[in-house]
Design a protein around this motif. Sequence first.
Motif, mmCIF file in Angstrom:
data_model
loop_
_atom_site.group_PDB
_atom_site.id
_atom_site.type_symbol
_atom_site.label_atom_id
_atom_site.label_comp_id
_atom_site.label_asym_id
_atom_site.label_seq_id
_atom_site.Cartn_x
_atom_site.Cartn_y
_atom_site.Cartn_z
ATOM 1 N N VAL A 197 -4.246 0.376 -1.214
ATOM 2 C CA VAL A 197 -4.460 -0.710 -2.174
ATOM 3 C C VAL A 197 -3.242 -0.749 -3.091
ATOM 4 C CG1 VAL A 197 -5.907 -1.577 -4.042
ATOM 5 C CG2 VAL A 197 -6.956 -0.409 -2.080
ATOM 6 N N PRO A 198 -2.496 -1.839 -3.104
ATOM 7 C CA PRO A 198 -1.292 -1.878 -3.934
ATOM 8 C C PRO A 198 -1.614 -1.735 -5.418
ATOM 9 C CG PRO A 198 -1.340 -3.716 -2.371
ATOM 10 C CD PRO A 198 -2.698 -3.075 -2.338
ATOM 11 N N PRO A 199 -0.697 -1.143 -6.163
ATOM 12 C CA PRO A 199 -0.869 -1.107 -7.618
ATOM 13 C C PRO A 199 -0.934 -2.532 -8.167
ATOM 14 C CG PRO A 199 0.917 0.344 -6.908
ATOM 15 C CD PRO A 199 0.541 -0.476 -5.726
ATOM 16 N N VAL A 200 -1.612 -2.706 -9.279
ATOM 17 C CA VAL A 200 -1.813 -4.053 -9.819
ATOM 18 C C VAL A 200 -0.501 -4.716 -10.237
ATOM 19 C CG1 VAL A 200 -4.150 -3.596 -10.583
ATOM 20 C CG2 VAL A 200 -2.253 -3.056 -12.108
ATOM 21 N N ASP A 201 0.537 -3.921 -10.471
ATOM 22 C CA ASP A 201 1.796 -4.491 -10.933
ATOM 23 C C ASP A 201 2.776 -4.761 -9.789
ATOM 24 O OD1 ASP A 201 2.148 -1.837 -10.327
ATOM 25 O OD2 ASP A 201 3.534 -1.430 -11.987
ATOM 26 N N PRO A 247 3.615 -7.337 -6.953
ATOM 27 C CA PRO A 247 3.281 -8.659 -6.420
ATOM 28 C C PRO A 247 3.560 -8.803 -4.916
ATOM 29 C CG PRO A 247 5.372 -8.742 -7.590
ATOM 30 C CD PRO A 247 4.817 -7.370 -7.806
ATOM 31 N N MET A 248 4.309 -7.877 -4.319
ATOM 32 C CA MET A 248 4.644 -7.967 -2.892
ATOM 33 C C MET A 248 4.079 -6.734 -2.180
ATOM 34 S SD MET A 248 8.528 -9.460 -3.221
ATOM 35 C CE MET A 248 8.630 -9.931 -1.488
ATOM 36 N N PRO A 249 2.813 -6.800 -1.772
ATOM 37 C CA PRO A 249 2.140 -5.609 -1.233
ATOM 38 C C PRO A 249 2.768 -5.047 0.036
ATOM 39 C CG PRO A 249 0.797 -7.589 -0.928
ATOM 40 C CD PRO A 249 1.908 -7.959 -1.845
ATOM 41 N N LEU A 250 3.280 -5.903 0.907
ATOM 42 C CA LEU A 250 3.887 -5.398 2.132
ATOM 43 C C LEU A 250 5.142 -4.586 1.832
ATOM 44 C CD1 LEU A 250 3.812 -5.199 5.174
ATOM 45 C CD2 LEU A 250 4.958 -7.431 5.306
ATOM 46 N N ASP A 251 5.939 -5.067 0.901
ATOM 47 C CA ASP A 251 7.136 -4.318 0.510
ATOM 48 C C ASP A 251 6.754 -2.972 -0.096
ATOM 49 O OD1 ASP A 251 8.667 -6.399 1.383
ATOM 50 O OD2 ASP A 251 9.177 -7.172 -0.607
ATOM 51 N N TRP A 252 5.684 -2.962 -0.896
ATOM 52 C CA TRP A 252 5.218 -1.699 -1.490
ATOM 53 C C TRP A 252 4.833 -0.702 -0.408
ATOM 54 C CZ3 TRP A 252 -0.026 -0.232 -0.899
ATOM 55 C CH2 TRP A 252 -0.340 1.021 -1.477
ATOM 56 N N PHE A 306 1.743 -4.376 10.780
ATOM 57 C CA PHE A 306 1.018 -4.494 9.516
ATOM 58 C C PHE A 306 -0.050 -5.583 9.548
ATOM 59 C CE2 PHE A 306 5.013 -2.515 8.494
ATOM 60 C CZ PHE A 306 4.667 -1.542 7.572
ATOM 61 N N ARG A 307 -1.013 -5.398 8.669
ATOM 62 C CA ARG A 307 -2.023 -6.417 8.380
ATOM 63 C C ARG A 307 -2.257 -6.384 6.883
ATOM 64 N NH1 ARG A 307 -8.193 -6.628 10.841
ATOM 65 N NH2 ARG A 307 -9.052 -8.124 9.340
ATOM 66 N N VAL A 308 -2.179 -7.533 6.262
ATOM 67 C CA VAL A 308 -2.376 -7.646 4.815
ATOM 68 C C VAL A 308 -3.660 -8.433 4.551
ATOM 69 C CG1 VAL A 308 -1.401 -8.422 2.627
ATOM 70 C CG2 VAL A 308 0.115 -7.592 4.436
ATOM 71 N N THR A 309 -4.585 -7.839 3.825
ATOM 72 C CA THR A 309 -5.805 -8.521 3.429
ATOM 73 C C THR A 309 -5.713 -8.871 1.943
ATOM 74 O OG1 THR A 309 -7.068 -6.553 2.746
ATOM 75 C CG2 THR A 309 -7.046 -7.080 5.091
ATOM 76 N N ARG A 310 -6.799 -9.373 1.381
ATOM 77 C CA ARG A 310 -6.776 -9.782 -0.016
ATOM 78 C C ARG A 310 -6.425 -8.623 -0.945
ATOM 79 N NH1 ARG A 310 -12.246 -11.946 -2.638
ATOM 80 N NH2 ARG A 310 -12.715 -9.712 -2.416
ATOM 81 N N ASP A 311 -6.915 -7.420 -0.638
ATOM 82 C CA ASP A 311 -6.682 -6.310 -1.569
ATOM 83 C C ASP A 311 -6.150 -5.045 -0.917
ATOM 84 O OD1 ASP A 311 -8.931 -5.688 -0.153
ATOM 85 O OD2 ASP A 311 -10.216 -5.322 -1.889
ATOM 86 N N ARG A 312 -5.863 -5.076 0.382
ATOM 87 C CA ARG A 312 -5.376 -3.880 1.053
ATOM 88 C C ARG A 312 -4.249 -4.210 2.034
ATOM 89 N NH1 ARG A 312 -11.209 -1.069 2.421
ATOM 90 N NH2 ARG A 312 -11.843 -3.252 2.530
#
Length: 235
Positions: free
Chosen positions: A92-96, A98-103, A151-157
């Motif tokens: 789960v990306p940190p709230v700060d 904005p680019m979860p895949l890069d994280w 990769f697979r990106v969902t709303r929160d994971r």
Amino acid sequence: MSGCRVVEVTAERGLDDPPEIPWHLTGPPGAVRLQLRSTLRRVAVGAGLARDQSLLASVRAITGLPGPVTSPAGGTFIVGGPGWLGLCAIGVPPVDRPMPLDWMMGELREWFAERLGSLGLPISTGRIDGAWCPGFSDIAVGGRKLAGLGFRVTRDRVVMRGVMAVEPITPADVDLLTACHRLIGVAVDPGAATSLVECTGDASWTVARAIEHLRAPAPEPAVVSTADAQPAAEP
């Protein structure tokens, strides 16, 4: 130090069992939980490609094809078997961020650098043309692909599924990968890929040994005692 941690080791059981995402491994925001698995010899088709039914029919028509199954993550084609280590990560990306895949990719890059760096293997990331399942997330040593991540990106994971070649890729697997990738106009060059055995020059590597190495605690960074430090020379 990477926030990735191996929390589960498992094994693929049957050729017809669909690859699954271990949602139960999800940790708190900012944590990446890893699953390592031994694999069966079969072909996994990336989720995007699997939407093309005519392509799937062509894949199934390949002589001697073991499978195929559809991956729940992105990518093109990967194979498994005794010499291939399966990897899965979820976070789960940190709230700060904005680019979860890069994280997620940054966390995984750091984890691979730690775990393979302890073997004296400097890694790089980025597409390796000619490699199997080439993409932006290729993990390479000496310019040759060692692991592929989808990769697979969902709303929160964010989820990653991939494989790493532990033993040298067999001619049979090269033929299988070549035949599959030819269907999407991608040429496979065996010289563009490598394995843990080849990178280290150590033929004793197996999937089981690789799992033990990757799940072990990361080595602590060296700490220099100020008591041992030498005073700077006077100008």
